[in-house]
Motif scaffolding. Sequence first.
Motif, mmCIF file in Angstrom:
data_model
loop_
_atom_site.group_PDB
_atom_site.id
_atom_site.type_symbol
_atom_site.label_atom_id
_atom_site.label_comp_id
_atom_site.label_asym_id
_atom_site.label_seq_id
_atom_site.Cartn_x
_atom_site.Cartn_y
_atom_site.Cartn_z
ATOM 1 N N ALA A 9 71.879 55.111 36.632
ATOM 2 C CA ALA A 9 73.288 55.116 37.037
ATOM 3 C C ALA A 9 74.195 54.894 35.838
ATOM 4 N N ASP A 10 73.810 53.976 34.951
ATOM 5 C CA ASP A 10 74.610 53.700 33.768
ATOM 6 C C ASP A 10 74.656 54.899 32.833
ATOM 7 N N VAL A 11 73.517 55.525 32.604
ATOM 8 C CA VAL A 11 73.453 56.692 31.725
ATOM 9 C C VAL A 11 74.281 57.841 32.304
ATOM 10 N N ASN A 12 74.139 58.096 33.592
ATOM 11 C CA ASN A 12 74.891 59.182 34.217
ATOM 12 C C ASN A 12 76.393 58.919 34.185
ATOM 13 N N GLN A 13 76.793 57.664 34.361
ATOM 14 C CA GLN A 13 78.216 57.321 34.311
ATOM 15 C C GLN A 13 78.757 57.536 32.901
ATOM 16 N N ALA A 14 78.001 57.131 31.903
ATOM 17 C CA ALA A 14 78.439 57.325 30.516
ATOM 18 C C ALA A 14 78.526 58.814 30.193
ATOM 19 N N ASP A 45 66.776 52.588 38.542
ATOM 20 C CA ASP A 45 68.013 53.058 39.177
ATOM 21 C C ASP A 45 69.250 52.566 38.439
ATOM 22 N N LEU A 46 69.245 51.304 38.010
ATOM 23 C CA LEU A 46 70.392 50.760 37.272
ATOM 24 C C LEU A 46 70.608 51.499 35.958
ATOM 25 N N ILE A 47 69.530 51.741 35.228
ATOM 26 C CA ILE A 47 69.651 52.430 33.946
ATOM 27 C C ILE A 47 70.124 53.861 34.151
#
Length: 87
Positions: free
Chosen positions: A38-43, A34-36
């Motif tokens: 979320a980070d990828v989608n935000q970028a 989930d953390l990864i």
Amino acid sequence: MAKQTNIRLDDAVKAAAEDRAKRRGLTLQGYVADLIEADVNQARAAFMAGAATFLAQYADAFDAEVGEDRYPGLPEGLPESAPRDAA
């Protein structure tokens, strides 16, 4: 299709991550995934927003320089009498 990835964490970080995962009702694997994600989608969202802003700012310059060439690579001044379905 999901792929497996291995990571190394020191003991303190792993314990803290497991605690946070448990509080969220997740496994450690689910928490990290989930953390990864979320980070990828935000970028990705930040990149797309930046690209849209760039295109909006320079659309007039691109149109002036390039114009609207619907058939790039074709020679200028093709006969007007060419049939419409000739392409």
